[in-house]
Scaffold this motif. Structure first.
Motif, PDB file in Angstrom:
ATOM      1  N   HIS A 321      -6.321   3.734 -15.376  1.00 51.80           N
ATOM      2  CA  HIS A 321      -7.570   3.888 -14.622  1.00 51.80           C
ATOM      3  C   HIS A 321      -7.523   3.407 -13.167  1.00 51.80           C
ATOM      4  N   ALA A 322      -6.587   2.540 -12.811  1.00 55.86           N
ATOM      5  CA  ALA A 322      -6.632   1.918 -11.480  1.00 55.86           C
ATOM      6  C   ALA A 322      -6.538   2.942 -10.358  1.00 55.86           C
ATOM      7  N   ARG A 323      -5.711   3.941 -10.540  1.00 60.27           N
ATOM      8  CA  ARG A 323      -5.468   4.917  -9.473  1.00 60.27           C
ATOM      9  C   ARG A 323      -6.768   5.606  -9.041  1.00 60.27           C
ATOM     10  N   ALA A 324      -7.613   5.934  -9.994  1.00 62.72           N
ATOM     11  CA  ALA A 324      -8.854   6.631  -9.663  1.00 62.72           C
ATOM     12  C   ALA A 324      -9.992   5.666  -9.347  1.00 62.72           C
ATOM     13  N   TRP A 325     -10.003   4.508 -10.028  1.00 63.63           N
ATOM     14  CA  TRP A 325     -11.195   3.673  -9.946  1.00 63.63           C
ATOM     15  C   TRP A 325     -11.197   2.671  -8.796  1.00 63.63           C
ATOM     16  N   LEU A 326     -10.046   2.142  -8.395  1.00 64.43           N
ATOM     17  CA  LEU A 326     -10.051   1.140  -7.325  1.00 64.43           C
ATOM     18  C   LEU A 326     -10.592   1.689  -6.004  1.00 64.43           C
ATOM     19  N   PRO A 327     -10.219   2.915  -5.588  1.00 64.75           N
ATOM     20  CA  PRO A 327     -10.863   3.457  -4.382  1.00 64.75           C
ATOM     21  C   PRO A 327     -12.377   3.592  -4.538  1.00 64.75           C
ATOM     22  N   LYS A 328     -12.821   3.964  -5.728  1.00 60.76           N
ATOM     23  CA  LYS A 328     -14.264   4.069  -5.975  1.00 60.76           C
ATOM     24  C   LYS A 328     -14.932   2.700  -5.868  1.00 60.76           C
ATOM     25  N   ASP A 355       8.549   5.826  -7.717  1.00 59.58           N
ATOM     26  CA  ASP A 355       7.225   5.479  -8.240  1.00 59.58           C
ATOM     27  C   ASP A 355       6.505   4.515  -7.296  1.00 59.58           C
ATOM     28  N   LEU A 356       7.230   3.534  -6.787  1.00 55.09           N
ATOM     29  CA  LEU A 356       6.612   2.504  -5.963  1.00 55.09           C
ATOM     30  C   LEU A 356       6.287   3.020  -4.565  1.00 55.09           C
ATOM     31  N   TYR A 357       7.115   3.919  -4.050  1.00 52.47           N
ATOM     32  CA  TYR A 357       6.760   4.570  -2.789  1.00 52.47           C
ATOM     33  C   TYR A 357       5.491   5.400  -2.955  1.00 52.47           C
ATOM     34  N   ALA A 358       5.351   6.037  -4.112  1.00 48.30           N
ATOM     35  CA  ALA A 358       4.141   6.819  -4.380  1.00 48.30           C
ATOM     36  C   ALA A 358       2.917   5.908  -4.464  1.00 48.30           C
ATOM     37  N   GLN A 361       1.877   5.089  -0.956  1.00 44.73           N
ATOM     38  CA  GLN A 361       1.187   6.209  -0.318  1.00 44.73           C
ATOM     39  C   GLN A 361      -0.225   6.371  -0.867  1.00 44.73           C
ATOM     40  N   TRP A 362      -0.391   6.108  -2.151  1.00 44.61           N
ATOM     41  CA  TRP A 362      -1.728   6.138  -2.766  1.00 44.61           C
ATOM     42  C   TRP A 362      -2.655   5.135  -2.077  1.00 44.61           C
ATOM     43  N   ALA A 363      -2.157   3.926  -1.821  1.00 45.82           N
ATOM     44  CA  ALA A 363      -2.977   2.906  -1.167  1.00 45.82           C
ATOM     45  C   ALA A 363      -3.347   3.326   0.253  1.00 45.82           C
ATOM     46  N   VAL A 364      -2.388   3.911   0.976  1.00 40.10           N
ATOM     47  CA  VAL A 364      -2.656   4.370   2.344  1.00 40.10           C
ATOM     48  C   VAL A 364      -3.664   5.512   2.338  1.00 40.10           C
ATOM     49  N   ASP A 365      -3.419   6.509   1.497  1.00 39.82           N
ATOM     50  CA  ASP A 365      -4.268   7.704   1.476  1.00 39.82           C
ATOM     51  C   ASP A 365      -5.705   7.384   1.088  1.00 39.82           C
ATOM     52  N   ASN A 366      -5.882   6.339   0.276  1.00 40.74           N
ATOM     53  CA  ASN A 366      -7.223   5.998  -0.195  1.00 40.74           C
ATOM     54  C   ASN A 366      -7.887   4.895   0.620  1.00 40.74           C
ATOM     55  N   GLY A 367      -7.242   4.485   1.704  1.00 47.35           N
ATOM     56  CA  GLY A 367      -7.855   3.516   2.603  1.00 47.35           C
ATOM     57  C   GLY A 367      -8.164   2.183   1.961  1.00 47.35           C
ATOM     58  N   LEU A 368      -7.281   1.721   1.065  1.00 48.47           N
ATOM     59  CA  LEU A 368      -7.511   0.412   0.457  1.00 48.47           C
ATOM     60  C   LEU A 368      -7.329  -0.683   1.506  1.00 48.47           C
ATOM     61  N   GLU A 428       6.722  -3.510   2.596  1.00 48.99           N
ATOM     62  CA  GLU A 428       5.871  -4.363   3.417  1.00 48.99           C
ATOM     63  C   GLU A 428       5.849  -3.887   4.865  1.00 48.99           C
ATOM     64  N   THR A 429       6.995  -3.421   5.357  1.00 45.58           N
ATOM     65  CA  THR A 429       7.044  -2.885   6.718  1.00 45.58           C
ATOM     66  C   THR A 429       6.187  -1.629   6.832  1.00 45.58           C
ATOM     67  N   LEU A 430       6.282  -0.755   5.846  1.00 45.44           N
ATOM     68  CA  LEU A 430       5.484   0.470   5.863  1.00 45.44           C
ATOM     69  C   LEU A 430       3.987   0.176   5.763  1.00 45.44           C
ATOM     70  N   GLY A 431       3.634  -0.838   4.994  1.00 40.52           N
ATOM     71  CA  GLY A 431       2.223  -1.135   4.784  1.00 40.52           C
ATOM     72  C   GLY A 431       1.575  -1.957   5.876  1.00 40.52           C
ATOM     73  N   LYS A 432       2.373  -2.596   6.705  1.00 37.13           N
ATOM     74  CA  LYS A 432       1.853  -3.542   7.693  1.00 37.13           C
ATOM     75  C   LYS A 432       0.762  -2.965   8.594  1.00 37.13           C
TER      76      LYS A 432
END
Length: 488
Positions: A321-328, A355-358, A361-368, A428-432
């Motif tokens: 559920h985290a993938r769909a619900w945390l952005p919500k 998997d971890l790169y994906a 990208q999920w965190a970036v795309d969803n503006g977490l 961490e560099t990508l997410g900074k």
């Protein structure tokens, strides 16, 4: 002064906040008639200034000096060396009548590094309200010394030892902790506060020894929490808190009680806390109650979005559920007014690099607002103080071992420990560029006078570091001046 306690929290984030343990112990000892001085933020002072501070409070009556070894892995080597090889030896020569003791989250590591009483006379394992009190009773009042055992040549006192001469044992439910004038709280400072102890869950990777408690066990009475919050506001102007509890939302009744209490206060509070997102999801209305209670930012232990890996560690909800619900949760339910850090682990089988790169990208795309990567820690040494289910039964979970620079490291069919470390640096560099102020760092900025309502939307890369450094320096100066103004 009867007892002097030395402390700091070290991390690679350069933060300044107070660890709870030494102040809790100081309060408890004072309740039993002992004079105690806690000295904090020592890692920010030069050696000469540390010795000046400590020596000020050691007199002929002082018989115990304790060091709280509290730090994050990887940040501690220089500090351990300074304390154990430079500070304590100098103090021991100056004050040969003093017992030097240590305890805290990393006490087992200190024991392995400094064996055979090279530095400390006694080491305290676990919560030490009762054992340190019993030790003081022995040193000052001739009572029986608590049972000790020899571990790696050092004398260890465990929290589980029998203490028949204590009339009453400490109970967190009845803890009426109040900060003392000798703690030298700086006006407006964000402070830690304890609601409960222990965790109702048993995550496979977790080494915390107080897991698997029953719901609502070891919880502090809400009236004591309220009284402490009110006194902190009246005496120090404090209204921001680090909530020290393994899972603040493990009981919906507790969340509701805290929200009801906080909303009746004549002032508004803010806090950061460890939260289980699956419980927020499971209890309708809990997200709203947390926000109403004053939640500013949460630490969400998600760990993995993979269905197999999350199920393996005991957090199946994350993979489902985290993938769909945390952005919500962030954008719709909390409307961006409550932030959170999504905690993620690298190395849980069968998660792959892809998997971890994906996940990134999920965190970036969803503006977490924030996410943090941790390398899985699996230890082959079953003699260490705290061990996890993964440590005990590594083979059963797909782990094998290899040696790197003389150290035993884990490996799986898809990744080695070194792969995980390298991947952590990459992610961490990508997410900074995307990380906002969150959680403990956000609450800490309240200490320095920043507006948290604005700061919660501040990208860390855009933070005015020069201004932050200036304010940190001013805070340290204010603390030092207050300590030096105290009577010895």
């Amino acid at each position: 002064m009867d007892v002097v306690l030395l402390t700091s929290i070290l991390s690679n984030t350069n933060r300044l906040y107070r660890p709870w343990g030494p102040y809790q112990l100081a309060w408890y000892l004072r309740e039993h008639g002992y004079q105690v001085q806690v000295l904090d933020f020592l890692h920010k002072f030069e050696k000469s200034k540390i010795l000046e501070l400590v020596s000020k409070f050691i007199g002929p009556e002082t018989k115990i000096v304790g060091w709280n070894c509290m730090f994050m892995p990887g940040d501690e080597k220089w500090w351990i060396k300074l304390i154990c090889e430079e500070i304590v030896p100098v103090l021991r020569r100056r004050f040969p009548h003093v017992n030097f003791v240590t305890g805290g989250a990393a006490v087992h590591q200190v024991n392995r590094l400094y064996r055979n009483r090279r530095v400390f006379d006694y080491l305290f394992y676990g919560h030490a309200e009762d054992t340190l009190l019993a030790f003081c009773e022995h040193v000052y009042r001739g009572k029986t010394l608590p049972d000790t055992e020899i571990v790696l040549g050092n004398k260890v006192i465990r929290e589980t030892v029998p203490l028949p001469h204590l009339r009453k044992r400490f109970k967190i439910e009845e803890c009426a902790h109040i900060w003392h004038e000798r703690d030298c709280i700086v006006p407006g400072e964000s402070l830690p506060i304890e609601m409960a102890r222990g965790c109702i869950f048993k995550c496979k990777f977790c080494r915390y020894p107080y897991i698997g408690k029953s719901k609502n066990d070891f919880g502090r009475r809400i009236e004591f929490v309220r009284d402490e919050i009110i006194q902190n506001h009246e005496r120090f102007g404090t209204h921001n808190y680090y909530m020290l509890e393994d899972t603040f939302n493990d009981s919906n009744d507790k969340v509701n009680a805290f929200a009801e209490m906080s909303q009746k206060l004549p002032f508004r509070i803010g806090f950061a806390a460890y939260l289980r997102p699956d419980l927020i999801w499971s209890f309708p209305g809990q997200a709203e109650q947390l926000r109403a209670a004053g939640l500013v930012s949460g630490f969400l232990g998600v760990e993995s979005l993979g269905e197999q890996s999350s199920r393996l560690i005991g957090k199946a909800w994350s993979g489902q559920h985290a993938r769909a619900w945390l952005p919500k949760l962030y954008h719709d339910i909390w409307q961006g007014q409550v932030t959170f850090r999504t905690s993620l682990i690298i190395g849980i089988p069968p998660d792959t690099r892809e998997d971890l790169y994906a996940t990134h990208q999920w965190a970036v795309d969803n503006g977490l607002p924030n996410w943090k990567w941790h390398v899985l820690n699996v230890n082959r040494d079953h003699q260490s103080g705290w061990i996890s289910e993964f440590d005990k039964n590594a083979d059963s979970y797909g782990f094998d071992w290899y040696t790197e620079y003389g150290k035993t490291r884990w490996k799986t069919a898809v990744m080695t420990w070194r792969d995980a470390k390298n991947l952590q640096a990459e992610l961490e560099t990508l997410g900074k560029p995307h990380q906002m102020q969150d959680c403990w760092g956000l609450i800490e900025r309240g200490t320095f006078g920043y507006d948290l309502a604005e700061d919660k939307h501040l990208l860390i890369v855009k933070m005015d570091r020069k201004d932050a450094a200036t304010r940190r320096g001013q805070f340290l100066d204010a603390y030092y001046d207050r300590v030096m103004a105290l009577p010895a």
